[in-house]
Design a protein around this motif. Structure first.
Motif, short mmCIF file in Angstrom:
data_model
loop_
_atom_site.label_atom_id
_atom_site.label_comp_id
_atom_site.label_asym_id
_atom_site.label_seq_id
_atom_site.Cartn_x
_atom_site.Cartn_y
_atom_site.Cartn_z
N MET A 7 0.70 -1.19 0.04
CA MET A 7 -0.10 -0.31 0.25
C MET A 7 0.45 1.44 0.07
N THR A 8 0.33 2.13 -0.29
CA THR A 8 0.99 3.80 -0.59
C THR A 8 1.21 4.50 0.04
N ARG B 101 -17.27 13.01 4.75
CA ARG B 101 -16.54 12.61 5.45
C ARG B 101 -15.52 11.35 3.47
N ALA B 102 -16.74 11.04 3.18
CA ALA B 102 -16.20 9.96 2.04
C ALA B 102 -15.93 11.20 0.76
N GLU C 74 -12.04 11.36 1.17
CA GLU C 74 -10.96 10.52 1.07
C GLU C 74 -10.81 10.60 -0.21
N THR D 298 -22.97 6.55 -3.25
CA THR D 298 -22.61 5.98 -1.72
C THR D 298 -22.76 5.75 -0.19
N PHE E 127 -6.44 0.66 6.28
CA PHE E 127 -6.64 1.39 5.47
C PHE E 127 -6.48 2.78 5.32
N PHE F 121 -4.94 3.53 2.01
CA PHE F 121 -5.09 2.52 0.82
C PHE F 121 -5.45 3.55 0.13
N LEU G 67 -13.76 1.19 -2.16
CA LEU G 67 -12.57 2.24 -1.46
C LEU G 67 -13.33 3.14 0.01
N LEU G 68 -14.24 3.64 -0.36
CA LEU G 68 -14.61 4.53 0.56
C LEU G 68 -15.20 3.35 1.87
N ARG H 51 -11.36 2.61 3.68
CA ARG H 51 -11.29 3.82 4.61
C ARG H 51 -12.54 4.78 5.81
N LEU H 52 -13.46 4.52 5.14
CA LEU H 52 -13.93 4.91 6.50
C LEU H 52 -13.98 4.36 7.42
#
Lengths: 434, 322
Positions: free
Chosen positions: A1-2, A45-46, A49, A64, B9, B12, B37-38, B41-42
């Motif tokens: 992972m980066t 928050r989404a 990210e 989502t 994550f 990630f 992904l969300l 990460r969440l």
């Protein structure tokens, strides 16, 4: 992972972005979408990210976070372009919240007030929600003033049910004066019908060899025969007699002319009061849910509620269209635990292939489908009209339905032979077959 | 669930996830990558809805395999109870232990010990020494009763389970939770509020062709295009059960199996056209791989077969022109 250096949490989102998200969520709710109360916060928050918050990514992220059921996706897609335009200032007449920057997600400079924000901090979007609601209301007022009142007028229309057209009658509002309540007590037969149709777990236990719970009393009692040694565990499970039902009531002119309206509404009210979960839909040329009106404790108050809601009835019969609307607009109404009762004379004026498709869906989706027909009380009745001829292969039983004796007969047959047994008007006592 | 749930994550990235999907031969576009992904990460559960066969369950498997972690799968069904999902006591073992104790064979203490505990999927996803979170796949949650949903609410809120005789079992690393639903009934608002949402749409022609290409690499490109052309056209029909990706792959494999039983030397006709092109007869013979309802099968008449064959031919031409 980066490591992703671009994502820094909620404080990377400008206040105006949060404000627009809250406003977007509010608009979705106004359109009738089920947006959870915490969704705006999750959405912010989404977005925070997202490593690369371009339109595609933001759209996916907000879908989502803000949408929680498929039926809301259309509203989301309809409203998203306006949200994006407001956010980026593209093609919008309104002053953009982000017009001071080409990067709507950029972090404001330290000490620089975010003049576009509605107030509050990024960590506490709730105050913003109130601010944005006000903003949203103002925007809506402005839109109305500009003549763009389409959405408002649609909402108003939603409260008043109107039939679009009719070949057998014109829709008219339900009026208390037109309805007299009969004295007949329908409670007892309806209880028996409910028990026979029940597929949902009730609160009572019954013995079951493969039940989920251990029946301690029976296990101990049985162990007495082996000197106290338990050789076999007795189990129990919940009885399945509670009933979920969807009642599709044809309120076309032809049905209303052949059934006592007070009896019909009284049965619906009693059903709604006594069974576990009943959703009631009226249909003639269009379908509308009237369950809320039957929340009233008595039949006469339910009728008054229907009148207050300006519920209309008396149009033409489009059963296929009604089922199609049920399928698309209320996809969760019917499931494998639901009994569907169609109250109709079957005099379909719509397309038969549409009716066939609808009945096919109903019969595969529901636990059972019963058709209650006010015309089938006649001993000579045969389901040869084109609507019923199309629907007959898909129903579990066709019964006469116009007075409390008919309910007694339905209860008798269901109790005797079960919902998937040999039941129907042709097996009614006095119709030639005992 | 707390808004500040720690997740391993946090760093990630989207490219990490795309690489993971690529390694697992899972074709995912933005509409799938971003929600997943969300969710990672969440640290929130992801509710995945879509028609049967659209690859919802596969997503859980792919994630577990790609993250090299354990997949704990809970298949939901009507009547599913807490005992089947959290834990059960091994009654027989307890009984034997008590009887052995009475006869002085053993001197065991309590029979409510971990030794007598049978872990069920939800507890399994929490317990165990892991440095990576397990992937908990709660499959077809809409098949379970509403009472089970209530149980899930507590589980998803705290990621812990209380065993009265032992205490609270808390996840050291919260699992990645995926819930799938076929929408046979509506889920409660409380459950939806705890989840992110992903609706898996039927795949586009290009995406489906890519999936077929990866999952059935023995098929040549034009044939894969033909297959996808037919399936895409079939989805335009008002079928009771639309063919999903799983059906497309089944059909691809069926056609491969049929062709492997024929003479390869006759693969081309004199005019150079491949005789492996999907003919109406071949489509008709193999439709059972795509259609699972008798009403749908009876809907297919000669005209529609011709239409499907034309769709296949068009798709082949488009593929060859590229």
């Amino acid at each position: 992972m980066t490591t992703n250096p671009e994502s820094g949490g909620l404080d990377t989102v400008r206040d105006h972005v949060i404000g627009e998200i809250v406003r977007f969520a509010d608009a979705l709710r106004t359109e009738g979408a089920a947006v959870p109360p915490t969704a705006s916060s999750t959405a912010a928050r989404a977005v925070a990210e997202l490593p690369d918050p371009d339109e595609t990514a933001v759209r996916a992220a907000l879908r989502t976070a803000l949408v929680s059921q498929r039926s809301d996706l259309d509203a989301f897609e309809r409203l998203f372009p306006a949200f994006w335009a407001r956010l980026t200032g593209d093609g919008s007449d309104e002053p953009s919240a982000a017009d001071s920057t080409a990067q709507p997600f950029a972090v404001p400079q330290s000490g620089e007030p975010d003049r576009d924000a509605g107030g509050g901090s990024p960590e506490s979007p709730e105050p913003l929600e109130r601010a944005a609601s006000t903003q949203s209301s103002a925007a809506e007022s402005s839109a109305t003033a500009d003549g763009d009142d389409e959405s408002n007028s649609e909402r108003d229309e939603g409260r008043v049910f109107r039939a679009l057209s009719t070949r057998t009658g014109r829709s008219e509002p339900v009026a208390v004066d037109d309805v007299t309540l009969p004295e007949a007590d329908v409670r007892e037969p309806l209880e028996r019908i409910g028990r026979a149709l029940g597929r949902k777990r009730s609160r009572r236990f019954e013995d079951a060899p493969a039940g989920a719970a251990l029946n301690v009393r029976r296990t101990l009692r049985r162990s007495f025969g082996t000197g106290g040694t338990v050789l076999e565990f007795e189990r129990r499970s919940y009885d399945r007699t509670a009933v979920n039902a969807v009642v599709l009531v044809d309120v076309s002119r032809s049905v209303l002319d052949s059934i006592d309206r007070g009896f019909l509404l009284g049965v619906l009210q009693r059903m709604h009061a006594d069974w576990r979960s009943v959703r009631i839909f009226f249909f003639d040329t269009s379908l509308r849910e009237v369950t809320a009106q039957f929340d009233e404790p008595t039949s006469d108050r339910a009728i008054a509620a229907l009148e207050r809601a300006e519920t209309e009835w008396g149009g033409g019969t489009r059963i296929g269209d009604a089922i199609s609307t049920l399928r698309t607009d209320y996809p969760a109404a019917v499931d494998r635990e639901t009994a569907v009762l169609v109250i109709s004379d079957g005099l379909e004026v719509g397309k038969l292939d549409r009716l066939e498709r609808g009945m096919t869906w109903l019969s595969t989706r529901a636990a059972s489908v019963l058709w209650l027909n006010p015309l089938a009380t006649d001993a000579e009745y045969e389901p040869t009209c084109r609507g019923l001829a199309t629907a007959s292969p898909f129903i579990d039983g066709l019964f006469g339905f116009s007075r409390s004796d008919d309910l007694e007969e339905i209860a008798r047959q269901l109790t005797l032979r079960g919902v998937h047994g040999r039941i129907g008007h042709e097996y009614t006592v006095g119709a030639g077959v005992p | 669930m707390s808004e500040t749930t720690a997740t391993p994550f946090e760093t990630f990235t989207e490219s990490d996830l795309r690489r993971l999907f690529d390694r697992q031969e899972y074709v995912a576009e933005d509409d799938i990558v971003i929600p997943v992904l969300l969710a990672l990460r969440l640290g929130k559960p992801l509710l995945i809805e879509g028609d049967p066969g659209s690859g919802k369950t596969e997503l859980g498997k792919v994630l577990a395999a790609g993250l090299e972690t354990e997949l704990v799968r809970l298949q939901c069904y009507e009547g599913l109870a807490a005992e089947n999902t959290l834990y059960e006591w091994n009654y027989t073992k307890q009984l034997l232990s008590v009887q052995a104790g009475e006869r002085g064979v053993t001197d065991d203490g309590s029979v409510f010990d971990e030794e007598y505990l049978l872990e069920r999927p939800l507890l399994r996803a929490l317990s165990g020494d892991r440095d990576r979170p397990a992937v908990l796949l709660i499959d077809e949650v809409d098949r379970a009763d509403q009472e089970f949903e209530a149980l899930l609410l507590e589980f998803l809120s705290d990621f812990q389970v209380t065993v009265p005789e032992l205490g609270t079992v808390e996840a050291s690393v919260p699992p990645i939770v995926l819930l799938t639903s076929n929408r046979t009934r509506g889920l409660s608002d409380a459950l939806k509020r705890r989840c992110l949402y992903l609706h898996v749409e039927p795949p586009s022609f290009e995406k489906e062709r890519e999936i077929v290409r990866r999952k059935a690499p023995e098929l040549d490109g034009p044939t894969a295009a033909e297959i996808c052309g037919v399936v895409q056209r079939l989805r335009e029909e008002p079928l009771l059960k639309q063919p999903g990706i799983a059906e497309t792959l089944d059909w691809s494999r069926a056609l491969l199996a049929l062709r492997s039983g024929t003479d390869d030397d006759s693969a081309a006709t004199d005019d150079g056209d491949p005789d492996t092109a999907l003919s109406p007869q071949l489509i008709d013979r193999t439709l059972s791989c795509l259609l699972k309802e008798v009403e749908d099968v009876s809907r297919i008449d000669d005209d529609l077969l011709e239409t499907l064959a034309r769709a296949a031919s068009d798709a082949r031409e488009r593929a060859e022109a590229q």
